[in-house]
Write a protein that holds these residues in place. Structure first.
Motif, PDB file in Angstrom:
ATOM      1  N   LEU A 219       5.693   3.813  -4.204  1.00 22.29           N
ATOM      2  CA  LEU A 219       5.312   3.352  -2.872  1.00 22.29           C
ATOM      3  C   LEU A 219       4.811   4.511  -2.012  1.00 22.29           C
ATOM      4  O   LEU A 219       3.819   4.369  -1.292  1.00 22.29           O
ATOM      5  CB  LEU A 219       6.497   2.662  -2.201  1.00 22.29           C
ATOM      6  CG  LEU A 219       6.246   2.063  -0.822  1.00 22.29           C
ATOM      7  CD1 LEU A 219       5.174   0.993  -0.896  1.00 22.29           C
ATOM      8  CD2 LEU A 219       7.525   1.491  -0.253  1.00 22.29           C
ATOM      9  N   LYS A 220       5.474   5.662  -2.112  1.00 15.68           N
ATOM     10  CA  LYS A 220       5.022   6.843  -1.367  1.00 15.68           C
ATOM     11  C   LYS A 220       3.616   7.252  -1.791  1.00 15.68           C
ATOM     12  O   LYS A 220       2.771   7.575  -0.958  1.00 15.68           O
ATOM     13  CB  LYS A 220       5.980   8.020  -1.591  1.00 15.68           C
ATOM     14  CG  LYS A 220       7.227   7.968  -0.780  1.00 15.68           C
ATOM     15  CD  LYS A 220       8.071   9.207  -1.047  1.00 15.68           C
ATOM     16  CE  LYS A 220       9.396   9.152  -0.340  1.00 15.68           C
ATOM     17  NZ  LYS A 220      10.239  10.322  -0.641  1.00 15.68           N
TER      18      LYS A 220
ATOM     19  N   ARG B  24      15.070   2.244  -8.709  1.00 15.01           N
ATOM     20  CA  ARG B  24      14.838   2.293  -7.272  1.00 15.01           C
ATOM     21  C   ARG B  24      14.072   3.561  -6.894  1.00 15.01           C
ATOM     22  O   ARG B  24      13.132   3.524  -6.109  1.00 15.01           O
ATOM     23  CB  ARG B  24      16.172   2.223  -6.529  1.00 15.01           C
ATOM     24  CG  ARG B  24      16.021   2.237  -5.024  1.00 15.01           C
ATOM     25  CD  ARG B  24      17.331   1.984  -4.327  1.00 15.01           C
ATOM     26  NE  ARG B  24      17.586   0.548  -4.403  1.00 15.01           N
ATOM     27  CZ  ARG B  24      18.743   0.002  -4.742  1.00 15.01           C
ATOM     28  NH1 ARG B  24      19.760   0.769  -5.037  1.00 15.01           N
ATOM     29  NH2 ARG B  24      18.894  -1.291  -4.781  1.00 15.01           N
ATOM     30  N   LYS B  25      14.447   4.692  -7.481  1.00 11.59           N
ATOM     31  CA  LYS B  25      13.777   5.950  -7.178  1.00 11.59           C
ATOM     32  C   LYS B  25      12.320   5.908  -7.650  1.00 11.59           C
ATOM     33  O   LYS B  25      11.420   6.370  -6.952  1.00 11.59           O
ATOM     34  CB  LYS B  25      14.506   7.115  -7.831  1.00 11.59           C
ATOM     35  CG  LYS B  25      13.934   8.467  -7.470  1.00 11.59           C
ATOM     36  CD  LYS B  25      14.852   9.573  -7.909  1.00 11.59           C
ATOM     37  CE  LYS B  25      14.354  10.961  -7.667  1.00 11.59           C
ATOM     38  NZ  LYS B  25      13.279  11.162  -6.778  1.00 11.59           N
TER      39      LYS B  25
ATOM     40  N   ARG C  82       1.078   4.772  -0.360  1.00 13.97           N
ATOM     41  CA  ARG C  82       0.881   4.975   1.078  1.00 13.97           C
ATOM     42  C   ARG C  82       0.053   6.223   1.350  1.00 13.97           C
ATOM     43  O   ARG C  82      -0.790   6.237   2.243  1.00 13.97           O
ATOM     44  CB  ARG C  82       2.229   5.076   1.791  1.00 13.97           C
ATOM     45  CG  ARG C  82       2.924   3.748   1.929  1.00 13.97           C
ATOM     46  CD  ARG C  82       4.225   3.896   2.658  1.00 13.97           C
ATOM     47  NE  ARG C  82       4.849   2.608   2.870  1.00 13.97           N
ATOM     48  CZ  ARG C  82       6.072   2.443   3.332  1.00 13.97           C
ATOM     49  NH1 ARG C  82       6.804   3.494   3.634  1.00 13.97           N
ATOM     50  NH2 ARG C  82       6.576   1.239   3.504  1.00 13.97           N
ATOM     51  N   LEU C  83       0.303   7.286   0.587  1.00 17.97           N
ATOM     52  CA  LEU C  83      -0.460   8.522   0.752  1.00 17.97           C
ATOM     53  C   LEU C  83      -1.926   8.286   0.396  1.00 17.97           C
ATOM     54  O   LEU C  83      -2.830   8.793   1.076  1.00 17.97           O
ATOM     55  CB  LEU C  83       0.132   9.629  -0.119  1.00 17.97           C
ATOM     56  CG  LEU C  83      -0.489  11.011   0.026  1.00 17.97           C
ATOM     57  CD1 LEU C  83      -0.311  11.528   1.453  1.00 17.97           C
ATOM     58  CD2 LEU C  83       0.138  11.963  -0.962  1.00 17.97           C
ATOM     59  N   LYS C  84      -2.169   7.505  -0.646  1.00 15.58           N
ATOM     60  CA  LYS C  84      -3.535   7.188  -1.050  1.00 15.58           C
ATOM     61  C   LYS C  84      -4.258   6.407   0.061  1.00 15.58           C
ATOM     62  O   LYS C  84      -5.410   6.706   0.396  1.00 15.58           O
ATOM     63  CB  LYS C  84      -3.487   6.361  -2.343  1.00 15.58           C
ATOM     64  CG  LYS C  84      -4.823   6.198  -3.016  1.00 15.58           C
ATOM     65  CD  LYS C  84      -4.618   5.624  -4.407  1.00 15.58           C
ATOM     66  CE  LYS C  84      -4.910   4.153  -4.402  1.00 15.58           C
ATOM     67  NZ  LYS C  84      -4.819   3.542  -5.728  1.00 15.58           N
TER      68      LYS C  84
END
Length: 90
Positions: free
Chosen positions: A65-66, A58-59, A69-71
């Protein structure tokens, strides 16, 4: 008052003894032979446990995913800065 208290404690002790003896009988019985139905259930449970998401997985997914999203955010920022802003009114 003392009789009532002793009666309550006595009932609690008797209930505890009955429950523990019943629990002991469960563990004392012999193991039944493995039937095809039980084997199928065991295999199904094993497969379900393999599919269970661990905290580490999960981590890792959250971190991926972070990063994604940043990309996307940075790509939008550079696209907005490089595009000329026109304010023409006709």
């Amino acid at each position: 008052m003392k009789k009532r208290k002793l009666g309550t404690i006595g009932m609690a002790v008797i209930m505890t003894m009955l429950l523990s003896s019943a629990g002991g009988l469960v563990f004392a019985r012999e193991r039944a032979p493995l039937t095809p139905e039980l084997a199928a259930k065991r295999e199904m449970v094993r497969k379900q446990r393999e599919q269970r998401i661990t905290p580490e997985k999960r981590k890792t997914a959250v971190d991926a995913l972070k990063a994604e999203r940043l990309k996307v955010y940075k790509a939008r920022q550079t696209a907005q800065q490089s595009a000329p802003i026109t304010t023409e009114t006709n």
